[in-house]
Design an enzyme around this catalytic site. Sequence first.
Site, PDB file in Angstrom:
ATOM      1  N   TYR A 260      -4.796   1.803  15.738  1.00 48.40           N
ATOM      2  CA  TYR A 260      -3.581   1.662  16.535  1.00 48.40           C
ATOM      3  C   TYR A 260      -3.868   1.379  17.984  1.00 48.40           C
ATOM      4  O   TYR A 260      -3.216   0.529  18.826  1.00 48.40           O
ATOM      5  CB  TYR A 260      -2.845   2.928  16.580  1.00 48.40           C
ATOM      6  CG  TYR A 260      -2.266   3.028  15.167  1.00 48.40           C
ATOM      7  CD1 TYR A 260      -2.788   3.528  13.877  1.00 48.40           C
ATOM      8  CD2 TYR A 260      -0.910   2.604  14.684  1.00 48.40           C
ATOM      9  CE1 TYR A 260      -2.388   3.546  12.712  1.00 48.40           C
ATOM     10  CE2 TYR A 260      -0.181   2.697  13.808  1.00 48.40           C
ATOM     11  CZ  TYR A 260      -0.857   2.988  12.590  1.00 48.40           C
ATOM     12  OH  TYR A 260      -0.410   3.119  11.265  1.00 48.40           O
TER      13      TYR A 260
ATOM     14  N   GLU B 261      -7.751   8.617   5.961  1.00 45.89           N
ATOM     15  CA  GLU B 261      -8.031   9.407   7.220  1.00 45.89           C
ATOM     16  C   GLU B 261      -8.622  10.479   6.970  1.00 45.89           C
ATOM     17  O   GLU B 261      -7.879  11.529   7.585  1.00 45.89           O
ATOM     18  CB  GLU B 261      -6.540   9.109   8.301  1.00 45.89           C
ATOM     19  CG  GLU B 261      -6.449   7.744   8.495  1.00 45.89           C
ATOM     20  CD  GLU B 261      -5.357   7.694   9.602  1.00 45.89           C
ATOM     21  OE1 GLU B 261      -4.828   8.770   9.766  1.00 45.89           O
ATOM     22  OE2 GLU B 261      -5.241   6.767  10.050  1.00 45.89           O
TER      23      GLU B 261
ATOM     24  N   HIS C 245      -2.786  10.843   0.734  1.00 47.66           N
ATOM     25  CA  HIS C 245      -2.441  10.711   2.166  1.00 47.66           C
ATOM     26  C   HIS C 245      -1.881  12.126   2.718  1.00 47.66           C
ATOM     27  O   HIS C 245      -0.771  11.756   2.946  1.00 47.66           O
ATOM     28  CB  HIS C 245      -1.459   9.440   2.183  1.00 47.66           C
ATOM     29  CG  HIS C 245      -1.107   8.893   3.329  1.00 47.66           C
ATOM     30  ND1 HIS C 245      -1.280   7.554   3.555  1.00 47.66           N
ATOM     31  CD2 HIS C 245      -0.773   9.320   4.655  1.00 47.66           C
ATOM     32  CE1 HIS C 245      -0.907   7.382   4.976  1.00 47.66           C
ATOM     33  NE2 HIS C 245      -0.817   8.315   5.629  1.00 47.66           N
TER      34      HIS C 245
ATOM     35  N   ARG D 115       0.726  -1.297   0.064  1.00 45.26           N
ATOM     36  CA  ARG D 115       0.048   0.083   0.112  1.00 45.26           C
ATOM     37  C   ARG D 115       0.895   1.157  -0.012  1.00 45.26           C
ATOM     38  O   ARG D 115       1.744   1.360   1.038  1.00 45.26           O
ATOM     39  CB  ARG D 115      -0.756  -0.099   1.425  1.00 45.26           C
ATOM     40  CG  ARG D 115      -1.704   1.271   1.491  1.00 45.26           C
ATOM     41  CD  ARG D 115      -2.573   1.200   2.554  1.00 45.26           C
ATOM     42  NE  ARG D 115      -3.490   2.598   2.573  1.00 45.26           N
ATOM     43  CZ  ARG D 115      -3.445   3.212   3.879  1.00 45.26           C
ATOM     44  NH1 ARG D 115      -2.600   2.992   4.783  1.00 45.26           N
ATOM     45  NH2 ARG D 115      -4.094   4.316   3.991  1.00 45.26           N
TER      46      ARG D 115
ATOM     47  N   ASN E 228      -7.416   1.855   9.628  1.00 44.45           N
ATOM     48  CA  ASN E 228      -6.238   1.893  10.439  1.00 44.45           C
ATOM     49  C   ASN E 228      -6.385   2.083  11.926  1.00 44.45           C
ATOM     50  O   ASN E 228      -7.093   3.059  12.548  1.00 44.45           O
ATOM     51  CB  ASN E 228      -5.820   3.330  10.055  1.00 44.45           C
ATOM     52  CG  ASN E 228      -5.351   3.429   8.376  1.00 44.45           C
ATOM     53  OD1 ASN E 228      -5.246   2.348   7.913  1.00 44.45           O
ATOM     54  ND2 ASN E 228      -4.822   4.455   8.086  1.00 44.45           N
TER      55      ASN E 228
ATOM     56  N   GLU F 296      -3.695  -0.232   8.182  1.00 47.91           N
ATOM     57  CA  GLU F 296      -2.506   0.154   8.925  1.00 47.91           C
ATOM     58  C   GLU F 296      -2.691  -0.315  10.456  1.00 47.91           C
ATOM     59  O   GLU F 296      -3.856  -0.512  11.004  1.00 47.91           O
ATOM     60  CB  GLU F 296      -2.424   1.700   8.954  1.00 47.91           C
ATOM     61  CG  GLU F 296      -1.975   2.371   7.918  1.00 47.91           C
ATOM     62  CD  GLU F 296      -1.880   4.028   8.206  1.00 47.91           C
ATOM     63  OE1 GLU F 296      -1.442   4.177   9.297  1.00 47.91           O
ATOM     64  OE2 GLU F 296      -1.791   4.633   7.149  1.00 47.91           O
TER      65      GLU F 296
END
Length: 464
Positions: A305, A177, A132, A88, A303, A369
């Site tokens: 985290y 995002e 991005h 990606r 994504n 991600e």
Amino acid sequence: MTTVGSTTTARTASQAFPAGFVWGAATAAYQIEGAAHEDGRGPSIWDTFARRPGAVAGGDTGDVACDHYHRWREDIALMASLGLGAYRFSVSWPRVQPDGSGPVNPRGLDFYDRLVDGLLEAGITPYVTLYHWDLPQALEDAGGWTVRDTAYRFAEYAGVVHDRLADRADTWTTINEPWVASFLGYGAGVHAPGRTSADDAFRAAHHLMLAHGLAARRLREAGAERISLTLNLAPVLCPADAPGEADLAAVELVDSLLNRQFLDAALRGSYPDAVLERARRLGHVRDGDLAVIAQPIDSLGINYYNPTYVRAAPGAPENPAFPGSAGVAFPSVDLPTTAMGWPIAPDGLTELLLRLHRDHPGVPLVVTENGAAFDDVPGPDGRVADPARIGYLEGHLRAAHAALAAGVDLRGYLVWSLLDNFEWAEGYGKRFGIVYVDYADQRRLPKDSARWYAGVIARNGLEA
Ligand SMILES: CO[C@H](O)c1c[n+]2c([nH]1)[C@H](O)[C@@H](O)[C@H](O)[C@H]2CO
């Protein structure tokens, strides 16, 4: 959704992933390419923001980064050595259209042509992200994402890139995002372009989502079959034993701004009340916009985290990344953390995937991600031992597997990141890569986590 505490991700006997599960790694143009002033590339908002004193740790910029613009062949060979099935990457809009609209820079497009051909020759599937965060500065000078016109310019740019790469690229992610690009870039001002207006953050969020819808429509008309949107999503949790009404209201607000603002718009064509209230006052949402935004997508990129923890805290000041959050605290919790200070909570990924499976059935999911920064230091033998990252990745892959075992349609996992790189406002001091980059000479040193990840890919799963 509120969860107090968290369930423990049970170890299942088998940790094999489904046949055909996509294993890959992710990067982004401004974070790795460098060559910021080469071959006709125009300035982006991050080129400008990084030069604002104090904006980026150490005054770092993406001028050179990992020099991937020149070292892409070596990096593809590295990916192939790890057995990656997919890669990606993002396309730099100002490399393709230096002013964000109008003339196309052929040398910019040529770079991505070479890159995609190189990936295919190595048996690696290209996952293209069209945006991005590196908005051409010329468009920011005309209002950036706070003006509706930028959404239309983005759809034109998306069509230019798709028309060049459509015959070879696989999955097309329109926007990475939108929450970060809008609420950190135009609200809190800690990301480019560094503006601090809640109203502008909401305008930017909507226009980024409109850009997604317009681009998705343009790509679909051109025959694209795998269109996606990538969102930073997180369970919003109250770490109290017995959350009160005010705690639950805080969770609802933050969940609406962080998750539902984008999930509901893209997958249901609606906004939560917290967003509609602002829209009614600002007047930036027009009739028909949400129908454009809710263009059908073929997968949703996630994504993940860590969870976001909130509780009611009378007198707490508003967090500018979450307008209306006065009286809400974002507490630390008693969990291990990464070098970013982010809590390590793998079961938050299971909870998130289960929520999406429940609330948005029929939408294939890809973890686009997941990863962690740790203070990696090469040993005298050049080895980079990073057991903490292996632990983080293993924990999150077990969490992903638990979601799969519960029936979630998870198609792939792309680790963030292939390489240590420019970590936005943190500069180069934060290392997320499974491959260490020595910026003094651009040497790439696969960390222990790279070798571990290669084993996961080879086995298509974890050791039980
Ligand atoms: C709150 O974390 C976000 O979801 C997030 C984390 N990350 C991201 N988004 C971005 O997509 C990457 O460019 C960052 O390098 C990466 C690591 O910070």
